[in-house]
Design an enzyme around this catalytic site. Structure first.
Site, PDB file in Angstrom:
ATOM      1  N   ASP A 174      49.204  60.495  18.007  1.00  0.00           N
ATOM      2  CA  ASP A 174      48.586  59.183  18.196  1.00  0.00           C
ATOM      3  C   ASP A 174      49.046  58.676  19.563  1.00  0.00           C
ATOM      4  OD1 ASP A 174      47.423  56.653  17.721  1.00  0.00           O
ATOM      5  OD2 ASP A 174      47.911  56.804  15.588  1.00  0.00           O
TER       6      ASP A 174
ATOM      7  N   ASP B 161      44.483  55.332  20.532  1.00  0.00           N
ATOM      8  CA  ASP B 161      44.504  53.982  19.968  1.00  0.00           C
ATOM      9  C   ASP B 161      43.748  52.983  20.850  1.00  0.00           C
ATOM     10  OD1 ASP B 161      45.890  52.323  17.852  1.00  0.00           O
ATOM     11  OD2 ASP B 161      46.636  51.277  19.626  1.00  0.00           O
TER      12      ASP B 161
ATOM     13  N   GLU C  33      39.651  55.627  19.199  1.00  0.00           N
ATOM     14  CA  GLU C  33      39.442  54.516  18.263  1.00  0.00           C
ATOM     15  C   GLU C  33      38.637  53.445  18.992  1.00  0.00           C
ATOM     16  OE1 GLU C  33      41.901  51.315  15.488  1.00  0.00           O
ATOM     17  OE2 GLU C  33      42.518  51.743  17.534  1.00  0.00           O
TER      18      GLU C  33
ATOM     19  N   ASP D 260      44.881  51.104   8.683  1.00  0.00           N
ATOM     20  CA  ASP D 260      44.502  49.709   8.970  1.00  0.00           C
ATOM     21  C   ASP D 260      43.532  49.162   7.932  1.00  0.00           C
ATOM     22  OD1 ASP D 260      45.927  49.672  11.399  1.00  0.00           O
ATOM     23  OD2 ASP D 260      44.178  50.307  12.559  1.00  0.00           O
TER      24      ASP D 260
HETATM   25  O1  TEU Z   1      44.150  49.285  15.717  1.00  0.00           O
HETATM   26  C1  TEU Z   1      43.291  48.505  16.506  1.00  0.00           C
HETATM   27  C2  TEU Z   1      42.754  47.328  15.865  1.00  0.00           C
HETATM   28  O2  TEU Z   1      41.912  46.672  16.437  1.00  0.00           O
HETATM   29  C3  TEU Z   1      43.279  46.991  14.529  1.00  0.00           C
HETATM   30  O3  TEU Z   1      44.369  46.182  14.730  1.00  0.00           O
HETATM   31  C4  TEU Z   1      42.265  46.373  13.704  1.00  0.00           C
HETATM   32  O4  TEU Z   1      41.564  45.354  14.326  1.00  0.00           O
HETATM   33  C5  TEU Z   1      42.855  45.798  12.497  1.00  0.00           C
HETATM   34  O5  TEU Z   1      43.935  46.549  12.080  1.00  0.00           O
HETATM   35  C6  TEU Z   1      41.846  45.782  11.412  1.00  0.00           C
HETATM   36  O6  TEU Z   1      42.435  45.183  10.378  1.00  0.00           O
HETATM   37  C7  TEU Z   1      45.050  50.114  16.328  1.00  0.00           C
HETATM   38  C8  TEU Z   1      45.982  50.706  15.293  1.00  0.00           C
HETATM   39  O7  TEU Z   1      45.241  51.525  14.424  1.00  0.00           O
HETATM   40  C9  TEU Z   1      46.711  49.602  14.614  1.00  0.00           C
HETATM   41  O8  TEU Z   1      47.515  50.076  13.566  1.00  0.00           O
HETATM   42  C10 TEU Z   1      47.539  48.891  15.651  1.00  0.00           C
HETATM   43  O9  TEU Z   1      48.148  47.770  15.089  1.00  0.00           O
HETATM   44  C11 TEU Z   1      46.690  48.435  16.837  1.00  0.00           C
HETATM   45  O10 TEU Z   1      45.815  49.448  17.308  1.00  0.00           O
HETATM   46  C12 TEU Z   1      47.562  48.066  18.003  1.00  0.00           C
HETATM   47  O11 TEU Z   1      48.139  49.226  18.540  1.00  0.00           O
END
Ligand code: TEU
Ligand code: CA
Length: 542
Positions: free
Chosen positions: A99, A200, A242, A317
């Site tokens: 990641d 990410d 992502e 998430d």
């Molecule tokens: O997620 C990106 C993100 O936009 C998420 O925070 C999302 O909006 C939210 O979780 C939906 O509920 C990534 C990672 O997958 C997440 O775990 C991280 O917190 C985030 O980036 C920051 O790095």
């Protein structure tokens, strides 16, 4: 047969390391724990393992706030453990997907530690700084985790940008030196023999914060092409970005092989089917099955040869899919198998989130004291201040909060479900006497074996990898589609509801490929579907 990349017929399994397997009783999952479970993953049949971040981190956002990209978080183990994991996985034909969190670092990263010292520090320009407007921040951008995206830093009397928590300052990708450092670090990992990267919130790196453009900024694809050229482009690896706001047209920009960017991206349009349009994810509405059909069909048919789909129902998430689009209780395994059959026979690379293959359900809490996730906690603070009741806020957290899917893996019916001999970092609320891997492995008709069978099918049958997709007309809650390849057609029918339904087959069934029903209940074209019935069949030739 078309030109194939290994990742086009592979299935990826996502591990949230904190919650997979603890090896030393401190209540926190770790790398030796993962190594000890590789045989389980090999039995499932997966060929790639996406590890949520394992780098050094103060854990403000559970590892998505990195303080050293070239070191392992001590709670998870050592670099020697990591090297061993790569080797042991490879022995089982499993590649490691790291990641990569490069939109931001931790505020404890040495770059930020230096940057915040003075305006003329050489690292200042690694991040995004601005003067306030009087007593106010530079503008009204908000963080994904609630509140302003700008944090005031008294020492230099400026604000820095953080699209996530204030301990996650955004990197300044316009600075070529930042890009060089990131590429160096990526090459460090590639040299270890990893199988690729999950990137990410990568759609944010081209941001123009002063024009309030965050996603899909003007330089985004130029940076990604440069990244490809400087790093993974030289390796036979997979990359998945992502990208929350991506449409199929945007996805083609990332994943059209001619453009040399990524293998594929995650699309999140599917995740809007139970959300009030235009509101936040916390504002839920009942799951709209027809909308799900339209969205998935659109992605299946639009990408064509100019891109590649990733197929997933949940991740760290998002809520657990059975709790969200299926049913807990007596229909738990049935609905889980239904969702698996529906998704895994589509075109693209399927992802399984740890525990999905044994039918895990959402973790539930009764108070904020049981919540660890920063996004949920910030939301609670904000919404309680706005007048929501505690009961309303807890209901939102139990339905959509990120801890729902982050609870420890349920290995067996022993204390703490076999996850740890100590106290788990996040409590287990699920009925682990009923739901656990050991039990799933012992029961030949368990959901685990449905996943195993689906994975084996994809590996063995080019139709599943390459077949064209056609959505079929059906009752609102029935999802039916065909895949066809070289004269052969596979028909998939799934009833995504607690109500019975009818589906009329176009022709007679030649053979059943996979189903969660005990048998096809009749030989007629009119198929009577019980709640969450799903089947994939080959029809007699025309
Ligand atoms: O997620 C990106 C993100 O936009 C998420 O925070 C999302 O909006 C939210 O979780 C939906 O509920 C990534 C990672 O997958 C997440 O775990 C991280 O917190 C985030 O980036 C920051 O790095
Ligand atoms: Ca541990």
């Amino acid at each position: 047969m078309k030109q194939a990349h290994w990742w086009q017929s592979a299935i990826v399994y996502q591990i949230y390391p904190r919650s997979f397997q603890d090896s030393n009783g401190d209540g926190i999952g770790d790398l030796p724990g993962i190594i000890s479970r590789l045989d389980y993953l090999a039995e499932l049949g997966i060929e790639a393992l996406w590890l949520s971040p394992v780098y050094a981190s103060p854990n403000d956002d559970n590892g998505y706030d990195i303080s050293d990209y070239r070191a392992i978080m001590p709670e998870f183990g050592t670099m020697a453990d990591m090297d061993k994991l790569i080797v042991e996985a490879k022995k089982r034909n499993i590649r490691l997907i790291m990641d990569l969190v490069v939109n931001h670092t931790s505020d404890e990263h040495p770059w930020f530690q230096a940057a915040q010292k003075s305006k003329d520090n050489p690292y200042r320009d690694y991040y995004i700084w601005a003067d306030g407007q009087g007593d106010l921040p530079p503008n009204d951008l908000t963080s994904v985790f609630s509140g302003s995206a700008w944090e005031y830093q008294a020492a230099t009397e400026q604000y820095y940008l953080h699209m996530f928590s204030k301990k996650q300052p955004d990197l300044n990708w316009k600075n070529p030196q930042v890009r060089v450092e990131i590429y160096d670090m990526m090459n460090f990992w590639l040299a270890k023999g990893i199988g690729g990267f999950r990137l990410d919130v990568i759609d944010q790196i081209g941001k123009e914060p002063f024009r309030k453009i965050i996603n899909n900024g003007p330089q985004l694809h130029a940076y990604l092409q440069e990244m490809n050229r400087e790093t993974f482009g030289k390796y036979d690896v997979m990359t998945v970005g992502e990208t929350w706001g991506a449409t199929p047209e945007i996805a083609k920009l990332y994943s059209n092989p001619k453009r040399h960017e990524f293998s594929m991206v995650f699309q999140f349009e599917t995740m809007e089917v139970d959300q009030v349009p235009g509101k936040e994810k916390w504002d839920s509405r009942p799951f709209d099955v027809p909308q799900l059909k339209n969205i998935l069909a659109k992605w299946q048919t639009t990408l064509g040869d100019e891109g590649w789909n990733s197929l997933f129902w949940n991740n760290h998430d998002l809520p657990r899919v059975i709790s969200r689009f299926g049913a807990e209780g007596i229909l738990r395994e049935k609905s889980g198998k239904c969702l698996a059959i529906l998704l895994h026979l589509m075109k693209g690379t399927p992802y399984i989130y740890q525990g999905e293959e044994i039918g895990m359900v959402n973790r539930q809490v009764n108070s904020l004291a049981e919540v660890a996730d920063i996004e949920s906690l910030n939301m609670a603070q904000e919404r309680l201040a706005r007048g929501f009741t505690m009961a309303e806020v807890l209901a939102m957290i139990n339905r959509m909060g990120r801890d729902t899917a982050r609870s420890p893996f349920l290995w067996n019916d022993q204390l703490q479900a076999g996850f740890t001999t100590g106290t788990p970092w996040l409590s287990i609320t699920q009925d682990y006497l009923t739901i656990n891997a050991q039990r799933a492995l012992e029961q030949p008709d368990s959901i685990f074996y449905t996943y195993q069978q689906l994975i084996a099918l994809r590996k063995a049958w080019p139709l599943v990898v390459w077949g064209d997709f056609t959505l079929l007309a059906s009752a609102p809650n029935v999802f039916a589609y065909e895949r066809s390849y070289q004269g052969e057609t596979l028909l998939i029918v799934a009833n995504l509801s607690k109500e019975a339904a009818v589906f009329t087959l176009p022709r007679a069934v030649e053979r059943v490929v996979i189903t969660n029903r005990s048998a096809l209940n009749d030989h007629q074209l009119e198929l009577h579907l019980a709640p969450y019935d799903a089947l994939a069949v080959v029809l007699e030739p025309v």
